[in-house]
Every structure is written in structure tokens, then in C-alpha cells.
Design a protein around this motif. Sequence first.
Motif, PDB file in Angstrom:
ATOM      1  N   LEU A  85       0.758  -1.177   0.037  1.00 33.00           N
ATOM      2  CA  LEU A  85       0.025  -0.020   0.113  1.00 33.00           C
ATOM      3  C   LEU A  85       1.042   1.241  -0.078  1.00 33.00           C
ATOM      4  CD1 LEU A  85      -1.210  -2.029   2.304  1.00 33.00           C
ATOM      5  CD2 LEU A  85      -3.151  -0.616   2.015  1.00 33.00           C
ATOM      6  N   VAL A  86       0.226   2.421  -0.626  1.00 31.51           N
ATOM      7  CA  VAL A  86       1.089   3.540  -0.644  1.00 31.51           C
ATOM      8  C   VAL A  86       0.057   4.742  -0.329  1.00 31.51           C
ATOM      9  CG1 VAL A  86       3.095   3.037  -2.067  1.00 31.51           C
ATOM     10  CG2 VAL A  86       0.549   3.913  -2.884  1.00 31.51           C
ATOM     11  N   TRP A  87       0.441   5.633   0.833  1.00 32.16           N
ATOM     12  CA  TRP A  87      -0.543   6.844   1.045  1.00 32.16           C
ATOM     13  C   TRP A  87       0.311   8.084   1.273  1.00 32.16           C
ATOM     14  CZ3 TRP A  87       0.587   2.512   4.209  1.00 32.16           C
ATOM     15  CH2 TRP A  87       1.262   2.576   5.321  1.00 32.16           C
ATOM     16  N   ASP A  88      -0.502   9.045   1.351  1.00 32.91           N
ATOM     17  CA  ASP A  88      -0.256  10.473   1.517  1.00 32.91           C
ATOM     18  C   ASP A  88       0.140  10.584   3.006  1.00 32.91           C
ATOM     19  OD1 ASP A  88      -0.419  13.276   2.098  1.00 32.91           O
ATOM     20  OD2 ASP A  88      -0.902  13.425   0.055  1.00 32.91           O
ATOM     21  N   LYS A  89       1.428  11.123   3.295  1.00 39.23           N
ATOM     22  CA  LYS A  89       1.676  11.269   4.620  1.00 39.23           C
ATOM     23  C   LYS A  89       1.104  12.204   5.327  1.00 39.23           C
ATOM     24  CE  LYS A  89       6.584   9.512   4.462  1.00 39.23           C
ATOM     25  NZ  LYS A  89       8.024   9.906   4.569  1.00 39.23           N
ATOM     26  N   LYS A  90       0.460  13.287   4.590  1.00 40.36           N
ATOM     27  CA  LYS A  90      -0.142  14.325   5.292  1.00 40.36           C
ATOM     28  C   LYS A  90      -1.579  14.182   5.553  1.00 40.36           C
ATOM     29  CE  LYS A  90      -0.830  19.443   4.742  1.00 40.36           C
ATOM     30  NZ  LYS A  90      -0.496  20.694   3.848  1.00 40.36           N
ATOM     31  N   THR A  91      -2.183  13.584   4.491  1.00 38.49           N
ATOM     32  CA  THR A  91      -3.747  13.335   4.617  1.00 38.49           C
ATOM     33  C   THR A  91      -4.111  11.937   5.076  1.00 38.49           C
ATOM     34  OG1 THR A  91      -3.929  12.604   2.272  1.00 38.49           O
ATOM     35  CG2 THR A  91      -4.121  15.026   2.796  1.00 38.49           C
ATOM     36  N   GLY A  92      -2.789  10.775   4.786  1.00 40.16           N
ATOM     37  CA  GLY A  92      -3.415   9.351   5.043  1.00 40.16           C
ATOM     38  C   GLY A  92      -4.242   8.797   3.961  1.00 40.16           C
ATOM     39  N   ALA A  93      -4.468   9.711   2.868  1.00 40.34           N
ATOM     40  CA  ALA A  93      -5.375   9.063   1.704  1.00 40.34           C
ATOM     41  C   ALA A  93      -4.523   7.932   1.023  1.00 40.34           C
ATOM     42  CB  ALA A  93      -5.822  10.318   0.827  1.00 40.34           C
TER      43      ALA A  93
END
Length: 495
Positions: A85-93
Motif C-alpha cells: 500500500l502507498v498513501w499520502d503522509k499528510k492526509t493519510g489518503a
Amino acid sequence: MAFILSLDQGTTSSRALVFDADSHVVAMAQQEFPQRFPQPGWVEHDPMAIWSTQMAVLHGALAKAHLRLRDIAAIGITNQRETTLVWDKKTGAPLAPAIVWQDRRTAGLCDRLRAQGFAETLRAKTGLELDAYFSASKLQWLLDNVSGLRARAERGEIAFGTVDSWLVWQLTRGREHLTDISNASRTLLYNIHDQRWDDELLALFDIPATMLPRVVPSSGHLAEAEFDGERVPIAGIAGDQQAALFGQACHRPGLAKNTYGTGCFLLRHTGEAPVTSAHRLISTIAWQCGNRSTQYALEGSVFIGGAVVQWLRDGLKIIRNAADIEALAQKVPDNGGVYFVPAFAGLGAPHWDAYARGAIIGLTRGTQDTHLARAALEAIALQSADMLEAMNRDTGEALTELRVDGGAAANNLLMQIQADFLGVPVVRPKNQETTALGAAQLAGLAVGYWRDAETLAARWEVDRVFEPTLSADQRETVRAQWRRAVERAKGWESA
């Protein structure tokens, strides 16, 4: 009275179980989530479906047990491994679908690296085979194929993780980006000898180090979950098969278990040092408890185990429920000459053939659905027997018993067939929730809920022992035919 909450995030469903001080299940909730197959050989999950179902069953299990979060001494997490999985560190999306461990889209990339001579380097550092099964090539594919992802990763904006990392991130509201050492060892990026992310391997797969989670022990005060205005320690994390090894009380070298789930996973505890396989098994980290020595295991992986029964149910529709296969297969005394190689996603250990495909061989006009059902159960057991044979050769010691768990371990006919094809007793414990139990026990030990592993091992109880009934000659006749069938299934896609 305090309890331990175990989150068991699997390939086809999310579960939550509450355990008491006697390691008994107080309550359990389970919810399936969709499987995506966008192209042949591709398998994906929706990261938010993983998270939402896991939270739903967490609250469901607590409600069934009439408990609140304040009644939980610690949380243990166990998870489907290698899924990326990969996600945005700021938003968690999430920024892409999760690429599931079964996915074969990166087989060509692995072939190119193998042709360049990197397979032995990877095996020496990680204990793993160069195969699309593991996380590294999946992550590289995402970086190369999701628009803008690589540029953002190089700027340090993107987090990578296996499912345990994703759950911890969500449970801690983005405060913690971590993975336990057992899950790290499944990525093809972690050096199991030096116990660190390996710079050479990161360069080989062109993966920015800023994406990687912090590696922590499998048992300890690892993080704090926060919801409903309360916090509770996350104190145990382990990949599902390592958790099952712990839950089966295989705490010392020489003990082994096989889990019969979507796939089949045979692990044998090898002690404080990895064993190098000469038969294409993998060396993996089993667990690390606090500051104690890291424990290792040999592992063989069957990609399609119980999933073959699901295919008979959903694909061919010859059974209505998975449990029906036992009664159907019992109507005939043998397979009628039919051999079923369920290589739907290639073959795992000890073959490692990404291009093998499913094959049913030996059909005649007399073949019935009963023979196919029997051949399907035999395929599960024969794949496991291949792994155990390789494991015996690697360790130089024949296994004297095999502990079993997982959903299909409830099938008495399958367990008897397994004992027959192995030639050793198959031992089924009373508590078959060993994956969730192992995670719970790792968490409970960390917070002092249980005193020590020896106390837990003393509580491990046997439900039934299946003794082999076939002669050595009968066993070898079946296995020789099976080997012929496997050879015919190999390399099909490349042809």
C-alpha cells in the motif's frame, strides 16, 4: 477483568477477536471485503475497505463481548503479508489500490532482475526468492505506473507499508509509521542478518528510503491506538503466518505448523539463526520479543490452498458451501486417477514458477464431481507435502508431527489425507484461531498480561491427532503421479 483484542486482517476478510486470560475466545466478528481482478494475474484491494471493515469488526467484537476499549489491556495485530500500500503522509489518503500478495503483474520485472544475476544477492540478504509474491517489485511498479507518485515519493511525501503499517497509521491517526520485524522481512528490502533496510536493495528497486516505515519488535509497547476518546497500547504485531507459528506454541526449533487458509503456509522454527535453503524454501524472521534474540523460521508457501475450494463453489458451482466439499469427496475412495494442480496464480515453493497455470489431468468419461472434489483436497495436501519434504532435506531432520490450523483444518478428510501423504501425525489443536491468538499473545506478553511463553505453551491443547494410514509404497505412487501433473502445469503462460 482485562482482555486482549486481536485484529486479524486477512486476504478475504477482516476479523477481530477478544481473548481472555485463558486464551479463550470471548467474542469474534468478521466481515468480508471485495476482491478485485482488473486483469489476468492481477489482484487488488481497496485500502479503505480494509480499514473500514477492520474498524467495523473491532467495534462488533467489543459489542458482542459487552466491553469498552477501557477493558482492553492491549491490541495485537496480524495481517496478510506482502500486500503493498502507498498513501499520502499528510492526509493519510491511499494513492493506489493495494497490490495483493497473490498479484503476478511484476513477474516480468523479476525475470529481468534474475537475468541480470540479482537473485542470489537477494536470497543471501533477505532469505527470500526473487518473486512477484514479495513487496519490493509491487512497490516499484506503483512508483513507475501511478502518475506523479515517484516524484512525490522522492520529495518524501509518500508512505509505503504492508497492511500492518496501514492499520497502525490509521489507529494512531497518522502519528506512527512503523512495521514489525516479521513483516519487514517479507518485503525483499530488509536484510535479515543485519536487521535493517538494505541500501543496496533499495537502489536495486529504485525505492526512496523516506517511504519506509520504522521497524519495531513483534512484541513491546509499539504504539497507542486512539479512538472513542481513549487510548490503548498496540503491543503485538506479526505477519499472519508468524503469528500462527507463535499461537501454535512452536516456540522452539524443530516445531512446525501449517495454516490452511486462502493459501497454505508451512513454517518451521529454526532458532536464533536463519537456515539457508537448498530447495527453494525461504528463510524468514519469525518474531522478536522486546530485546530478546530474533527468532527465525523456514517457510514454504502454497499460493492456492483453500482458495481451490472457493473456486469449486463460486467458479464451477459444484458445491454450495465450502464445507460441503468434505461430504462430496467422501463419496469416493480415491481420486479416480484425477490430479488437480491449482496453479491459478503460479506455483510457490519449492517450484517458484510464476507462469504455471491450473491443470486437471487424468479425466475420463467416468470422472464425476466427487473425483474432482477429492482431487482438490488432495492437491492442498500434496502441495504441502512437497514443502515438508524440502524442509526435511534443508534441516537434515525429519519432522515428527505437523501442527495444523486455519479454516480448512476443520475438514477431517483433508487432515487425514494430509497425514497419509506426509507419513507423520497431523495434530489439530482445540483452539484453531491460532493466527489471532498469536498476535494476542505477543501483545499480552508485552504488557504483562501473561507471564511468559512457557506458560502459554503449557495451555496449548490437542483436539485430534490424525495418524497416517497409507503404506510408504502407496504414498509414493500418489506423489509420483502428482509430480508428473505438476510438470505439465509448469511454464504454461510463457508457452
